[in-house]
Design an enzyme around this catalytic site. Structure first.
Site, PDB file in Angstrom:
ATOM      1  N   GLU A  87     -52.164  50.765 -49.635  1.00  0.00           N
ATOM      2  CA  GLU A  87     -53.114  49.725 -49.996  1.00  0.00           C
ATOM      3  C   GLU A  87     -54.619  49.350 -49.352  1.00  0.00           C
ATOM      4  OE1 GLU A  87     -52.161  47.546 -53.148  1.00  0.00           O
ATOM      5  OE2 GLU A  87     -51.412  48.636 -53.710  1.00  0.00           O
TER       6      GLU A  87
ATOM      7  N   ASP B 253     -47.964  48.336 -62.376  1.00  0.00           N
ATOM      8  CA  ASP B 253     -46.962  48.470 -60.543  1.00  0.00           C
ATOM      9  C   ASP B 253     -47.384  46.837 -60.186  1.00  0.00           C
ATOM     10  OD1 ASP B 253     -46.218  49.895 -58.672  1.00  0.00           O
ATOM     11  OD2 ASP B 253     -47.878  49.976 -58.067  1.00  0.00           O
ATOM     12  N   SER B 254     -46.722  47.712 -58.625  1.00  0.00           N
ATOM     13  CA  SER B 254     -46.970  45.792 -58.197  1.00  0.00           C
ATOM     14  C   SER B 254     -48.802  46.125 -57.486  1.00  0.00           C
ATOM     15  CB  SER B 254     -46.247  46.417 -56.902  1.00  0.00           C
ATOM     16  OG  SER B 254     -46.172  47.838 -56.089  1.00  0.00           O
TER      17      SER B 254
ATOM     18  N   CYS C 200     -41.599  56.955 -54.581  1.00  0.00           N
ATOM     19  CA  CYS C 200     -42.830  55.224 -54.504  1.00  0.00           C
ATOM     20  C   CYS C 200     -43.973  55.967 -55.066  1.00  0.00           C
ATOM     21  CB  CYS C 200     -43.030  54.524 -53.316  1.00  0.00           C
ATOM     22  SG  CYS C 200     -44.025  53.323 -53.601  1.00  0.00           S
ATOM     23  N   THR C 201     -44.530  54.839 -56.149  1.00  0.00           N
ATOM     24  CA  THR C 201     -46.226  55.751 -56.929  1.00  0.00           C
ATOM     25  C   THR C 201     -46.724  55.352 -56.289  1.00  0.00           C
ATOM     26  OG1 THR C 201     -45.746  53.380 -57.642  1.00  0.00           O
ATOM     27  CG2 THR C 201     -45.006  55.462 -59.284  1.00  0.00           C
ATOM     28  N   HIS C 202     -47.096  55.026 -54.819  1.00  0.00           N
ATOM     29  CA  HIS C 202     -47.952  54.700 -53.571  1.00  0.00           C
ATOM     30  C   HIS C 202     -47.694  56.117 -53.264  1.00  0.00           C
ATOM     31  CE1 HIS C 202     -48.036  50.637 -54.615  1.00  0.00           C
ATOM     32  NE2 HIS C 202     -48.943  50.450 -53.833  1.00  0.00           N
TER      33      HIS C 202
ATOM     34  N   TYR D   2     -43.815  44.540 -53.284  1.00  0.00           N
ATOM     35  CA  TYR D   2     -42.091  44.759 -54.011  1.00  0.00           C
ATOM     36  C   TYR D   2     -41.429  45.528 -53.053  1.00  0.00           C
ATOM     37  CZ  TYR D   2     -44.383  43.334 -58.619  1.00  0.00           C
ATOM     38  OH  TYR D   2     -45.214  43.035 -59.919  1.00  0.00           O
ATOM     39  N   GLY D   3     -41.639  46.124 -52.964  1.00  0.00           N
ATOM     40  CA  GLY D   3     -40.923  47.345 -52.238  1.00  0.00           C
ATOM     41  C   GLY D   3     -39.801  46.505 -50.888  1.00  0.00           C
TER      42      GLY D   3
ATOM     43  N   CYS E 233     -43.352  51.919 -61.660  1.00  0.00           N
ATOM     44  CA  CYS E 233     -42.864  51.409 -60.137  1.00  0.00           C
ATOM     45  C   CYS E 233     -41.513  52.092 -59.160  1.00  0.00           C
ATOM     46  CB  CYS E 233     -43.287  50.257 -60.118  1.00  0.00           C
ATOM     47  SG  CYS E 233     -42.439  49.186 -58.504  1.00  0.00           S
ATOM     48  N   ASN E 234     -41.533  52.454 -58.812  1.00  0.00           N
ATOM     49  CA  ASN E 234     -39.639  52.844 -58.453  1.00  0.00           C
ATOM     50  C   ASN E 234     -39.548  51.481 -58.091  1.00  0.00           C
ATOM     51  OD1 ASN E 234     -39.774  56.122 -57.949  1.00  0.00           O
ATOM     52  ND2 ASN E 234     -41.748  55.304 -57.595  1.00  0.00           N
ATOM     53  N   THR E 235     -39.745  50.958 -57.195  1.00  0.00           N
ATOM     54  CA  THR E 235     -38.892  49.826 -57.107  1.00  0.00           C
ATOM     55  C   THR E 235     -38.599  48.371 -57.876  1.00  0.00           C
ATOM     56  OG1 THR E 235     -40.487  49.304 -54.818  1.00  0.00           O
ATOM     57  CG2 THR E 235     -38.837  47.574 -55.128  1.00  0.00           C
TER      58      THR E 235
HETATM   59  N1  DGL Z   1     -45.475  51.495 -55.897  1.00  0.00           N
HETATM   60  C1  DGL Z   1     -44.251  50.487 -55.979  1.00  0.00           C
HETATM   61  C2  DGL Z   1     -43.387  52.077 -56.063  1.00  0.00           C
HETATM   62  O1  DGL Z   1     -42.992  52.200 -56.788  1.00  0.00           O
HETATM   63  C3  DGL Z   1     -44.690  49.116 -55.228  1.00  0.00           C
HETATM   64  C4  DGL Z   1     -44.111  49.517 -54.195  1.00  0.00           C
HETATM   65  C5  DGL Z   1     -43.935  48.091 -53.307  1.00  0.00           C
HETATM   66  O2  DGL Z   1     -44.579  47.438 -53.864  1.00  0.00           O
HETATM   67  O3  DGL Z   1     -43.336  47.287 -52.333  1.00  0.00           O
HETATM   68  O4  DGL Z   1     -42.053  51.204 -54.941  1.00  0.00           O
END
Ligand code: DGL
Length: 266
Positions: free
Chosen positions: A154, A12-13, A186-188, A44-45, A75-77
């Site tokens: 984060e 993931d990011s 988004c996994t966050h 990453y988003g 990571c969804n992105t």
């Molecule tokens: N947790 C990641 C996702 O699922 C990335 C979020 C990010 O880095 O912007 O999109």
């Protein structure tokens, strides 16, 4: 060549992918897992497609060289923007989080009205809408970018007032639109799940891809006869920066006790 004792690679990011890691660990306690968080380049988003593809490929190559039997893009992105590109350079199967999440949402919805929350990059890619519409053309999908959620998570600010205010700003206007299901795209976001539900007015089914992705991981390994029968698998954590922060937040946010975080800079 992969064998039963080869590790699973998850990346993931940053820390968000640990929600997927946890689901995989719960379902497959015997597996060795290498988790990579790209903490030097998170988020990453807000980055371009080209940047996310290049970061994802670098990490995929790094994990492949460690002999993983399966790669999970937690990571969804990165799953939205780089899944095919990563698959093209990786010998082992690569599982992203979009399709499992889309399937779960279709299983959960009663009225076919699905709200997708995610980073700007995920929402702009329309990845969830495309997969959901392919599986169920009659579904109504609305995608909402919530770019401030990742930095708040984060930062470890999951219970703070500011996070509630931001969630309400993004989501309260969508309360009366008849969505019965929301995808945490988004996994966050599972880390601020309660705040998201509240901002949406409470009565909504919530889908995150973690469990569905873990089930897909098990199905893939089972089909290839690569499930590790060991009783207790090992874990290895690697971050591209700030290992101490990674360790502290993994415990504070996810109750994961990380002994050691290796650092790999690209
Ligand atoms: N947790 C990641 C996702 O699922 C990335 C979020 C990010 O880095 O912007 O999109």
């Amino acid at each position: 060549m992969s064998n039963k004792s080869s590790p699973i690679g998850i990346f993931d990011s940053g820390l968000g992918g640990l929600t997927v890691f946890k689901a995989v660990r719960r379902l497959m306690p015997g597996e060795d897992i290498i988790y990579f968080g790209d903490t030097a380049r998170v988020p990453y988003g807000t980055k371009s497609k080209e940047a996310v593809i290049s970061f994802s490929k670098e990490i995929a190559e790094f994990l492949s060289a460690r002999g993983v039997k399966l790669l999970v893009i937690a990571c969804n992105t990165a799953s939205s923007l780089a899944l095919e590109e990563v698959r093209a350079i990786t010998r082992v199967p690569v599982i992203g989080v979009i399709e499992p999440g889309a399937r779960s949402a279709l299983g959960a919805t009663s009225n076919g009205r699905i709200l997708v929350t995610g980073t700007t990059a995920t929402v702009t890619s329309g990845a969830y809408r495309k997969v959901i519409k392919k599986l169920e053309p009659g579904a109504f999908v609305f995608e909402k970018a919530c770019p401030l959620f990742v930095p708040l998570v984060e930062e470890g600010w999951c219970g703070k007032k500011v996070t509630k205010l931001v969630a309400s700003e993004y989501l309260a206007p969508l309360r009366k639109r008849g969505f019965d299901t929301v995808i945490l795209g988004c996994t966050h976001y599972p880390l601020i799940k309660k705040i998201i539900i509240k901002a949406l007015g409470g009565r909504i089914k919530i889908v995150d891809s973690a469990q569905a992705t873990a089930l897909e991981v098990r199905a893939d390994l089972g089909a290839r006869d690569l499930l590790n029968p060991a009783r207790r698998g090992r874990e290895r954590y690697i971050a591209s920066d700030a290992p101490d922060k990674f360790k502290a937040l993994a415990f504070r946010l996810l109750s994961i006790k990380v002994k050691n975080v290796e650092v790999k800079r690209f």
